[in-house]
Write a protein that holds these residues in place. Structure first.
Motif, PDB file in Angstrom:
ATOM      1  N   ILE A  41      36.941 -12.231  26.805  1.00  0.00           N
ATOM      2  CA  ILE A  41      38.197 -11.483  26.745  1.00  0.00           C
ATOM      3  C   ILE A  41      39.286 -12.307  26.074  1.00  0.00           C
ATOM      4  CG2 ILE A  41      40.010 -10.410  28.142  1.00  0.00           C
ATOM      5  CD1 ILE A  41      37.702 -10.083  30.331  1.00  0.00           C
ATOM      6  N   ALA A  42      39.444 -13.551  26.525  1.00  0.00           N
ATOM      7  CA  ALA A  42      40.483 -14.415  25.974  1.00  0.00           C
ATOM      8  C   ALA A  42      40.260 -14.671  24.488  1.00  0.00           C
ATOM      9  CB  ALA A  42      40.507 -15.743  26.739  1.00  0.00           C
ATOM     10  N   ASN A  43      39.024 -14.897  24.097  1.00  0.00           N
ATOM     11  CA  ASN A  43      38.696 -15.130  22.693  1.00  0.00           C
ATOM     12  C   ASN A  43      39.173 -13.964  21.824  1.00  0.00           C
ATOM     13  OD1 ASN A  43      37.214 -16.371  20.405  1.00  0.00           O
ATOM     14  ND2 ASN A  43      35.837 -14.632  20.684  1.00  0.00           N
ATOM     15  N   HIS A  44      38.849 -12.739  22.233  1.00  0.00           N
ATOM     16  CA  HIS A  44      39.234 -11.575  21.448  1.00  0.00           C
ATOM     17  C   HIS A  44      40.745 -11.353  21.440  1.00  0.00           C
ATOM     18  CE1 HIS A  44      35.327 -10.206  20.290  1.00  0.00           C
ATOM     19  NE2 HIS A  44      34.895 -10.085  21.532  1.00  0.00           N
ATOM     20  N   LEU A  45      41.392 -11.512  22.583  1.00  0.00           N
ATOM     21  CA  LEU A  45      42.825 -11.244  22.653  1.00  0.00           C
ATOM     22  C   LEU A  45      43.627 -12.265  21.842  1.00  0.00           C
ATOM     23  CD1 LEU A  45      43.391 -10.105  26.354  1.00  0.00           C
ATOM     24  CD2 LEU A  45      42.873  -8.732  24.329  1.00  0.00           C
ATOM     25  N   VAL A  46      43.204 -13.513  21.873  1.00  0.00           N
ATOM     26  CA  VAL A  46      43.899 -14.539  21.090  1.00  0.00           C
ATOM     27  C   VAL A  46      43.690 -14.307  19.597  1.00  0.00           C
ATOM     28  CG1 VAL A  46      43.758 -16.986  20.451  1.00  0.00           C
ATOM     29  CG2 VAL A  46      44.086 -16.331  22.837  1.00  0.00           C
ATOM     30  N   ARG A  47      42.466 -14.003  19.205  1.00  0.00           N
ATOM     31  CA  ARG A  47      42.207 -13.717  17.790  1.00  0.00           C
ATOM     32  C   ARG A  47      42.944 -12.461  17.327  1.00  0.00           C
ATOM     33  NH1 ARG A  47      38.032 -16.783  15.623  1.00  0.00           N
ATOM     34  NH2 ARG A  47      36.804 -17.924  17.165  1.00  0.00           N
ATOM     35  N   SER A  48      43.141 -11.513  18.234  1.00  0.00           N
ATOM     36  CA  SER A  48      43.804 -10.259  17.883  1.00  0.00           C
ATOM     37  C   SER A  48      45.319 -10.374  17.855  1.00  0.00           C
ATOM     38  CB  SER A  48      43.398  -9.161  18.876  1.00  0.00           C
ATOM     39  OG  SER A  48      42.009  -8.912  18.812  1.00  0.00           O
ATOM     40  N   GLY A  49      45.850 -11.491  18.346  1.00  0.00           N
ATOM     41  CA  GLY A  49      47.287 -11.708  18.260  1.00  0.00           C
ATOM     42  C   GLY A  49      48.092 -11.238  19.451  1.00  0.00           C
ATOM     43  N   VAL A  50      47.508 -11.264  20.634  1.00  0.00           N
ATOM     44  CA  VAL A  50      48.308 -11.023  21.833  1.00  0.00           C
ATOM     45  C   VAL A  50      49.210 -12.237  22.034  1.00  0.00           C
ATOM     46  CG1 VAL A  50      48.247 -10.704  24.329  1.00  0.00           C
ATOM     47  CG2 VAL A  50      46.605  -9.501  22.881  1.00  0.00           C
ATOM     48  N   GLN A  88      42.073 -23.254  27.092  1.00  0.00           N
ATOM     49  CA  GLN A  88      43.363 -23.306  26.405  1.00  0.00           C
ATOM     50  C   GLN A  88      43.260 -24.117  25.111  1.00  0.00           C
ATOM     51  OE1 GLN A  88      46.329 -26.039  27.930  1.00  0.00           O
ATOM     52  NE2 GLN A  88      47.915 -24.443  27.790  1.00  0.00           N
ATOM     53  N   LYS A  89      42.636 -25.272  25.192  1.00  0.00           N
ATOM     54  CA  LYS A  89      42.482 -26.121  24.004  1.00  0.00           C
ATOM     55  C   LYS A  89      41.721 -25.395  22.906  1.00  0.00           C
ATOM     56  CE  LYS A  89      40.504 -30.532  22.509  1.00  0.00           C
ATOM     57  NZ  LYS A  89      39.744 -31.749  22.941  1.00  0.00           N
ATOM     58  N   ARG A  90      40.626 -24.730  23.264  1.00  0.00           N
ATOM     59  CA  ARG A  90      39.814 -24.021  22.269  1.00  0.00           C
ATOM     60  C   ARG A  90      40.582 -22.836  21.689  1.00  0.00           C
ATOM     61  NH1 ARG A  90      37.234 -27.263  22.465  1.00  0.00           N
ATOM     62  NH2 ARG A  90      35.872 -27.024  24.251  1.00  0.00           N
ATOM     63  N   LEU A  91      41.289 -22.112  22.527  1.00  0.00           N
ATOM     64  CA  LEU A  91      42.002 -20.914  22.079  1.00  0.00           C
ATOM     65  C   LEU A  91      43.150 -21.257  21.140  1.00  0.00           C
ATOM     66  CD1 LEU A  91      42.013 -19.035  25.495  1.00  0.00           C
ATOM     67  CD2 LEU A  91      40.784 -18.293  23.441  1.00  0.00           C
ATOM     68  N   LEU A  92      43.859 -22.335  21.433  1.00  0.00           N
ATOM     69  CA  LEU A  92      44.957 -22.731  20.558  1.00  0.00           C
ATOM     70  C   LEU A  92      44.446 -23.278  19.234  1.00  0.00           C
ATOM     71  CD1 LEU A  92      47.457 -24.291  23.117  1.00  0.00           C
ATOM     72  CD2 LEU A  92      47.599 -22.077  21.965  1.00  0.00           C
ATOM     73  N   GLY A  93      43.207 -23.766  19.225  1.00  0.00           N
ATOM     74  CA  GLY A  93      42.575 -24.155  17.966  1.00  0.00           C
ATOM     75  C   GLY A  93      42.204 -22.948  17.123  1.00  0.00           C
ATOM     76  N   ILE A  94      42.038 -21.810  17.784  1.00  0.00           N
ATOM     77  CA  ILE A  94      41.724 -20.553  17.102  1.00  0.00           C
ATOM     78  C   ILE A  94      42.996 -19.897  16.564  1.00  0.00           C
ATOM     79  CG2 ILE A  94      40.897 -18.179  17.481  1.00  0.00           C
ATOM     80  CD1 ILE A  94      38.928 -19.426  19.558  1.00  0.00           C
TER      81      ILE A  94
END
Length: 343
Positions: A41-50, A88-94
């Motif tokens: 869920i987090a992967n998709h939402l971060v990539r989608s620009g939430v 968090q670290k991985r998501l902010l790298g995305i």
């Protein structure tokens, strides 16, 4: 580069468009649990620009997580990082243009309202009924829509709960089951399943942020048997529901007896013990005391203790929450807690 350029392919989808993308960038979403569902869920939402994501998780990365929890690496497991921090670290790298707030905590009646109020949507990445009933109480009380999801073995389900519009979770499931039933610890779970259910939860969350129509169904699938079922729940409101009809929030009420200090966790032999009152531990001092009885490793987030006498390991977080690995026996866990940690 234009801030919206990275979302160009999403903006081309007419139901999103530029205005929808701007709405998403202002969106605030909380995900409860950074495990198999939560990482998808987090992967998709971060990539989608939430624009703002609050990721709440109580656990640390273990080797057995890597089979299905897509944001983690072997290095995270070696370092015994809290899942919220590693994610968090991985998501902010995305996507470094969004905010990811890592919260290392168990969601309880003591913190749920503070952590979840003010969100535009809440997403369920948990593995137990008690937390879902707690999420539902907060969601109904503050009129926050949320997306339920569950996955075990080859079977999964999801549904969208919109307070005041749809039945709430307690309308659909009036009573807390006496046990969690089948869990990934007893029957396993397939990685593609959690990808699929988490992806459905992510798109329903995006719809909520855009004000689009969400599914009216409790959707169920079995990826091994290639079967699916849609159960229309739109007419399932209980006129006597304690939560959405009567405004009675039992899972936010300590006197109701629903607060559980001892819980078994899905995925391995582990008992979690939550203190009655939140407090900040001095981990280095705690480590010094425990070194007399076994092996201790410590970082800024937690310490792990392996007893010389017991075939268990104990993880202690800064907020005094404890995971006892190596047993599902709550009585034994209580004994070990009292022996090594105290009240």
């Amino acid at each position: 580069m234009n801030d919206l350029a990275r979302y160009s392919r999403q903006i081309l989808f007419k139901a999103v468009g530029e205005e929808g993308q701007k709405k998403m960038l202002k969106g605030r979403v909380a995900i409860i649990g950074a495990g198999a569902l939560g990482t998808v869920i987090a992967n998709h939402l971060v990539r989608s620009g939430v624009g703002y994501l609050k990721l709440i998780d109580r656990d640390l990365v273990e080797w057995s997580n890597l089979q299905r929890q897509i944001l983690y690496t072997e290095e995270d497991a070696r370092m015994q990082l809290p899942k919220a921090v590693a994610a968090q670290k991985r998501l902010l790298g995305i996507n470094s243009t969004v905010t990811v707030d890592a919260v290392i905590a168990d969601l309880t009646l003591d913190n749920a309202e503070d952590l979840l109020s003010g969100m535009d949507a809440i997403v369920d990445g948990t593995d137990n009924f008690m937390t879902r009933f707690l999420i539902n109480d907060v969601a109904v009380k503050y009129r926050i829509p949320w997306v339920h999801g569950a996955a075990v073995s080859s079977r999964g389900m999801f549904a969208v709960i919109k307070p005041g519009v749809t039945p709430c979770y307690r309308c659909l499931f009036p009573n807390v089951p006496s046990s969690n039933g089948e869990t990934c610890d007893t029957v396993g779970v397939l990685s593609p399943l959690t990808d699929i259910i988490g992806s459905y939860q992510a798109i329903e969350t995006i719809k909520l942020l855009l004000g689009a129509e969400t599914t009216p169904n409790l959707e169920q699938i079995d990826i091994w048997d290639h079967s699916s079922m849609q159960m229309d729940i739109s007419q399932g409101k209980n006129p006597n529901c304690p939560a959405c009809a009567q405004g009675q929030f039992d899972f936010l009420d300590r006197s109701s007896g629903h607060q559980v200090a001892y819980t078994t966790l899905c995925g391995r032999d582990t008992v979690q013990i939550s203190p009655r009152h939140s407090r900040e531990l001095e981990l280095k001092k705690t480590a010094e005391n425990l070194r007399k009885s076994g092996k201790v490793t410590v970082n800024e987030f937690l310490l792990r203790f392996s007893s010389d006498e017991e075939e268990v390991s104990i993880v202690i977080f800064r907020d005094a929450r404890v995971l006892i690995h190596g047993t599902n026996d709550i009585v034994k866990a209580k004994q070990l807690y009292a022996k090594y940690i105290g009240s």
